[in-house]
Design a protein around this motif. Structure first.
Motif, PDB file in Angstrom:
ATOM      1  N   SER A 143       7.342 -18.624  -5.937  1.00  0.00           N
ATOM      2  CA  SER A 143       7.450 -18.856  -4.491  1.00  0.00           C
ATOM      3  C   SER A 143       6.311 -18.207  -3.718  1.00  0.00           C
ATOM      4  O   SER A 143       6.009 -18.595  -2.589  1.00  0.00           O
ATOM      5  CB  SER A 143       8.787 -18.326  -3.980  1.00  0.00           C
ATOM      6  N   GLY A 144       5.679 -17.191  -4.323  1.00  0.00           N
ATOM      7  CA  GLY A 144       4.573 -16.513  -3.664  1.00  0.00           C
ATOM      8  C   GLY A 144       4.985 -15.708  -2.453  1.00  0.00           C
ATOM      9  O   GLY A 144       4.132 -15.371  -1.606  1.00  0.00           O
ATOM     10  N   CYS A 145       6.269 -15.347  -2.357  1.00  0.00           N
ATOM     11  CA  CYS A 145       6.761 -14.660  -1.159  1.00  0.00           C
ATOM     12  C   CYS A 145       6.230 -13.239  -1.028  1.00  0.00           C
ATOM     13  O   CYS A 145       6.227 -12.672   0.070  1.00  0.00           O
ATOM     14  CB  CYS A 145       8.281 -14.657  -1.154  1.00  0.00           C
ATOM     15  N   HIS A 146       5.807 -12.627  -2.147  1.00  0.00           N
ATOM     16  CA  HIS A 146       5.311 -11.250  -2.101  1.00  0.00           C
ATOM     17  C   HIS A 146       3.791 -11.172  -2.232  1.00  0.00           C
ATOM     18  O   HIS A 146       3.261 -10.078  -2.465  1.00  0.00           O
ATOM     19  CB  HIS A 146       5.959 -10.419  -3.207  1.00  0.00           C
ATOM     20  N   GLY A 147       3.106 -12.287  -2.145  1.00  0.00           N
ATOM     21  CA  GLY A 147       1.651 -12.264  -2.221  1.00  0.00           C
ATOM     22  C   GLY A 147       1.128 -12.579  -3.615  1.00  0.00           C
ATOM     23  O   GLY A 147       1.849 -12.524  -4.617  1.00  0.00           O
ATOM     24  N   ASN A 148      -0.141 -12.901  -3.670  1.00  0.00           N
ATOM     25  CA  ASN A 148      -0.743 -13.342  -4.937  1.00  0.00           C
ATOM     26  C   ASN A 148      -0.770 -12.254  -5.999  1.00  0.00           C
ATOM     27  O   ASN A 148      -0.476 -12.505  -7.173  1.00  0.00           O
ATOM     28  CB  ASN A 148      -2.171 -13.835  -4.679  1.00  0.00           C
ATOM     29  N   ASP A 149      -1.116 -11.037  -5.607  1.00  0.00           N
ATOM     30  CA  ASP A 149      -1.268  -9.974  -6.604  1.00  0.00           C
ATOM     31  C   ASP A 149       0.047  -9.688  -7.317  1.00  0.00           C
ATOM     32  O   ASP A 149       0.103  -9.610  -8.554  1.00  0.00           O
ATOM     33  CB  ASP A 149      -1.795  -8.702  -5.942  1.00  0.00           C
ATOM     34  N   ILE A 150       1.122  -9.527  -6.559  1.00  0.00           N
ATOM     35  CA  ILE A 150       2.418  -9.232  -7.178  1.00  0.00           C
ATOM     36  C   ILE A 150       2.889 -10.428  -8.006  1.00  0.00           C
ATOM     37  O   ILE A 150       3.411 -10.267  -9.120  1.00  0.00           O
ATOM     38  CB  ILE A 150       3.453  -8.871  -6.091  1.00  0.00           C
ATOM     39  N   LYS A 189       0.824  -1.201   0.000  1.00  0.00           N
ATOM     40  CA  LYS A 189       0.000   0.000   0.000  1.00  0.00           C
ATOM     41  C   LYS A 189       0.860   1.252   0.000  1.00  0.00           C
ATOM     42  O   LYS A 189       1.720   1.436   0.856  1.00  0.00           O
ATOM     43  CB  LYS A 189      -0.915  -0.013   1.230  1.00  0.00           C
ATOM     44  N   GLY A 190       0.651   2.105  -1.020  1.00  0.00           N
ATOM     45  CA  GLY A 190       1.369   3.367  -1.114  1.00  0.00           C
ATOM     46  C   GLY A 190       2.838   3.225  -1.431  1.00  0.00           C
ATOM     47  O   GLY A 190       3.614   4.156  -1.201  1.00  0.00           O
ATOM     48  N   ASN A 191       3.283   2.110  -1.953  1.00  0.00           N
ATOM     49  CA  ASN A 191       4.693   1.864  -2.260  1.00  0.00           C
ATOM     50  C   ASN A 191       4.974   2.310  -3.696  1.00  0.00           C
ATOM     51  O   ASN A 191       4.671   1.602  -4.660  1.00  0.00           O
ATOM     52  CB  ASN A 191       5.021   0.386  -2.074  1.00  0.00           C
ATOM     53  N   VAL A 192       5.557   3.504  -3.834  1.00  0.00           N
ATOM     54  CA  VAL A 192       5.847   4.054  -5.165  1.00  0.00           C
ATOM     55  C   VAL A 192       6.928   3.235  -5.860  1.00  0.00           C
ATOM     56  O   VAL A 192       6.867   2.988  -7.079  1.00  0.00           O
ATOM     57  CB  VAL A 192       6.275   5.533  -5.044  1.00  0.00           C
TER      58      VAL A 192
END
Length: 703
Positions: free
Chosen positions: A61-68, A26-29
């Protein structure tokens, strides 16, 4: 942006995902910029093999979550080939509990989208059946079945896998993707699969990511066009073969191959390589299956065809002449069925399931042209092509791919006339009545060639298949119902005869349309003597329009056709009388009577000046009394006919002094000399008809 700056940006973006253990969303430019950089580069020129390997490890690996993870997988567009190491990583991570179902589904969709670009498919082949353990995951089942169908070889078909699929079908119902994989198994071992595969089916595995696949193709096209030489030096053997095969495409540069030709190249085969067969390779050929790529020529191939390992890219048969020879020689059912499945999926996707734009025309024309060449090579139609053609003709606008469609029509297989009429003749009839005279000519020409194909190829093949020995005489077997082929041909001739009548009426006896009508009539007139069809079909009364033409070839060709009918009728009567053949389709009494009337009409008109006063009610030139002036009888005679008047004047100039040239009626006493003069002018049919048909006919009547 310079290339160096772009390379640095993409490298920094990839390192951001690789090195960061936990990314704030969230909010990560910085996250947004990194994703945008990777997406822009992948859409413009694709990612290198190293970049794909780095990113797929992060995404799978899915380490950063599904969306990414899903966004990164969408960006994995290869610049050249898709590395097999990335395939290994994707399958390895799927076998762990790290990625979610959503990420696993995206990985499978990625492998399907880049399947044609994966290097070293033999490695993928060995890993593929690890995916079978995901078959019961309902979210993944459609993609797993699709991939397994592409990867399955004979040794992969096992009873426990068939049982698992049948159990899954009982649980989920009759799903097309399960039936598709079972049909692939049934090709290799029919005894293991008891379900009935429908002969006319929809696509088992429709393309779900059409835009994604289109984007991958566009990136590949741009890269090849930008630097073909660099790509050829950097690719593995499969890419070199791709460039070699593409160089034979009628002058199309290799860089444009994928853009204009969707047919895959055999990654484990090359019909153009001229390598010397080593003793070690010869020994391998005798002992165990070897890849098709190591077969240098057709002689080596035919010495032991059962030990050749077929390529997974079965559709590349349209590109490889050596593989086409292998298909026609072996006529192996699993091989031809796999090719039919691929062909139906490809044609449905290109012609039926997508919106055809001008940019698609070169690609579709390429596959249709190669399909036509393949059909001409094996001298038979392909049943699955007929089924797609039946559907396409009902929605066809009559303009797109017209030459290719008409050539495919000429290779259509033998069907009952009701099937032929509903799926081919009726759509062509609707096209015929609303288009220009030139398209009308193409319709008549294509249906005439279809008749020729039936007479020379399909009917003999049908009789051979129906014989007691029942040998396999086709590369592609079909399940056509029992039919009477002669009835189909007769009804097709009758249909085309009526179509010619309508066309000549609509186009006011256009000379070009009349030419193709006479071509059809000439073919029918020789159907027994040349093709052995045991009947003589006389044309309807529209044939007299050729006699009224102002071109001398019209009445001359009509006389030649009448001679041909007389010859064929005599031969058929003699063969029936001597019990050489049986012909239940030949109505001897009516045919002979109609033929005699036609002969008398032509001779009364050309020779005896009795065009309308002979008194025969069944005449081709019959009019009610009083409707025609008796003076018109002379107007259609040989020397006064509008088509022969220029020749009459030329004849008078050559035979009379300049000051004594009279009216062409003066030729009446010298009609035989005038007929010989026409023969000198290369109009032979008139003299041959008068002297060899009519004179002998009159003599036989008087006797």
């Amino acid at each position: 942006m310079s290339s160096a700056v772009e390379d640095k940006n993409i490298k920094d973006a990839i390192e951001y995902f690789v090195k960061e253990e936990k990314i704030k969303k969230k909010g990560n430019v910085q996250l947004s910029l990194a994703l945008k950089t990777i997406d822009d580069v992948s859409r413009s020129k694709g990612l290198s093999a190293e970049d794909i390997i780095s990113l797929i490890g992060v995404a799978a690996s899915g380490c950063h979550g599904n969306d990414i993870s899903c966004k990164l997988i969408k960006c994995l567009i290869p610049a050249s080939v898709f590395p097999v190491r990335a395939v290994e990583l994707a399958i390895s991570y799927m076998c762990t509990s790290l990625p979610s179902n959503k990420v696993q589904a995206m990985l499978l969709r990625l492998l399907i989208a880049v399947f044609d670009y994966i290097e070293k498919k033999n490695v993928f082949q060995k890993l593929g059946y690890l995916l079978f353990y995901f078959i019961e995951n309902t979210m993944l089942t459609p993609y797993v079945c699709h991939l397994l169908s592409l990867l399955t070889q004979r040794e992969d078909v096992r009873l426990f896998r068939v049982r698992r699929l049948l159990e899954l079908q009982t649980k989920l119902g009759s799903q097309p993707y399960i039936i598709g994989l079972l049909s692939t198994y049934k090709l290799y071992f029919p005894n293991l699969v008891s379900i009935v595969i429908p002969s006319t089916r929809k696509q088992f595995f429709p393309t779900r990511d059409r835009q994604w696949c289109s984007l991958i193709r566009e990136v590949q096209d741009r890269n090849q066009a930008a630097d073909t030489a660099h790509m050829q030096s950097s690719l593995e053997l499969s890419e070199k073969l791709r460039a070699t095969e593409s160089s034979i495409m009628h002058g199309v540069p290799p860089a444009k191959r994928r853009k204009v030709d969707p047919i895959p190249v055999i990654h484990c085969s090359s019909s153009k390589l001229t390598v010397k067969l080593s003793s070690r390779l010869a020994a391998m050929l005798e002992e165990r299956p070897i890849p098709f790529v190591q077969i240098p020529d057709i002689g080596t191939l035919l010495r032991n065809p059962v030990n050749v390992e077929l390529p997974s890219q079965i559709g590349a048969a349209l590109r490889s002449p050596l593989f086409q020879c292998f298909m026609s020689y072996c006529a192996d059912l699993p091989m031809t069925c796999r090719f039919s499945y691929w062909l139906q999926d490809t044609l449905c996707q290109e012609l039926l399931d997508s919106t055809i734009t001008p940019a698609c025309f070169p690609r579709i024309e390429s596959i249709l042209e190669k399909l036509i060449e393949f059909s001409e090579f094996i001298q038979e139609g392909i049943p699955v092509v007929d089924q797609v053609l039946f559907l396409y003709l009902h929605v066809w606008n009559g303009l797109d791919f017209r030459p290719q469609v008409f050539r495919l029509v000429t290779r259509c297989r033998l069907y009952p006339f009701s099937v032929l009429n509903e799926n081919i003749l009726e759509p062509l009839r609707k096209l015929f009545v609303r288009t220009s005279v030139f398209i009308k000519c193409q319709v008549i020409m294509s249906l005439t060639q279809l008749l020729r194909n039936y007479a020379t190829v399909e009917i003999p093949r049908y009789h051979q298949k129906s014989s007691e020995a029942k040998p396999r005489v086709c590369v592609f077997e079909d399940t056509a119902e029992v039919l009477d082929p002669l009835s189909t041909v007769q009804e097709l001739i009758h249909f085309l005869d009526r179509l010619c009548t309508v066309g000549l009426t609509l186009e006011n006896n256009h000379s070009l349309l009349l030419h193709f009508t006479l071509n059809f009539t000439e073919w029918v007139s020789e159907s027994y003597a040349r093709y052995g069809l045991p009947f003589v079909y006389l044309p309807s009364r529209h044939i007299t329009k050729a006699f009224l033409s102002d071109n001398a070839l019209g009445p001359a060709r009509l006389c030649g056709v009448t001679q041909s009918y007389k010859r064929n009728c005599q031969l058929l009567r003699e063969d029936i009388s001597s019990n050489k053949i049986e012909s239940p389709h030949f109505n001897q009494k009516d045919t002979v009577h109609s033929l005699n009337i036609l002969i008398l009409d032509l001779c009364d008109t050309l020779w005896r000046k009795k065009a309308f006063t002979h008194g025969r009610i069944d005449s081709y030139f019959y009019f009610e009394p009083g409707h025609v002036d008796i003076e018109a009888n002379d107007g259609l005679s040989l020397y006064l006919h509008q088509a022969f008047l220029p020749f009459s004047v030329l004849f008078l100039k050559e035979t009379q002094p300049q000051e004594n040239i009279g009216h062409p009626r003066g030729i009446k006493e010298y009609r035989v000399l005038f007929a010989e003069f026409l023969q000198r002018e290369h109009i032979d049919e008139i003299r041959n008809f008068i002297l060899n048909t009519f004179m002998r006919y009159r003599k036989s009547i008087s006797d």
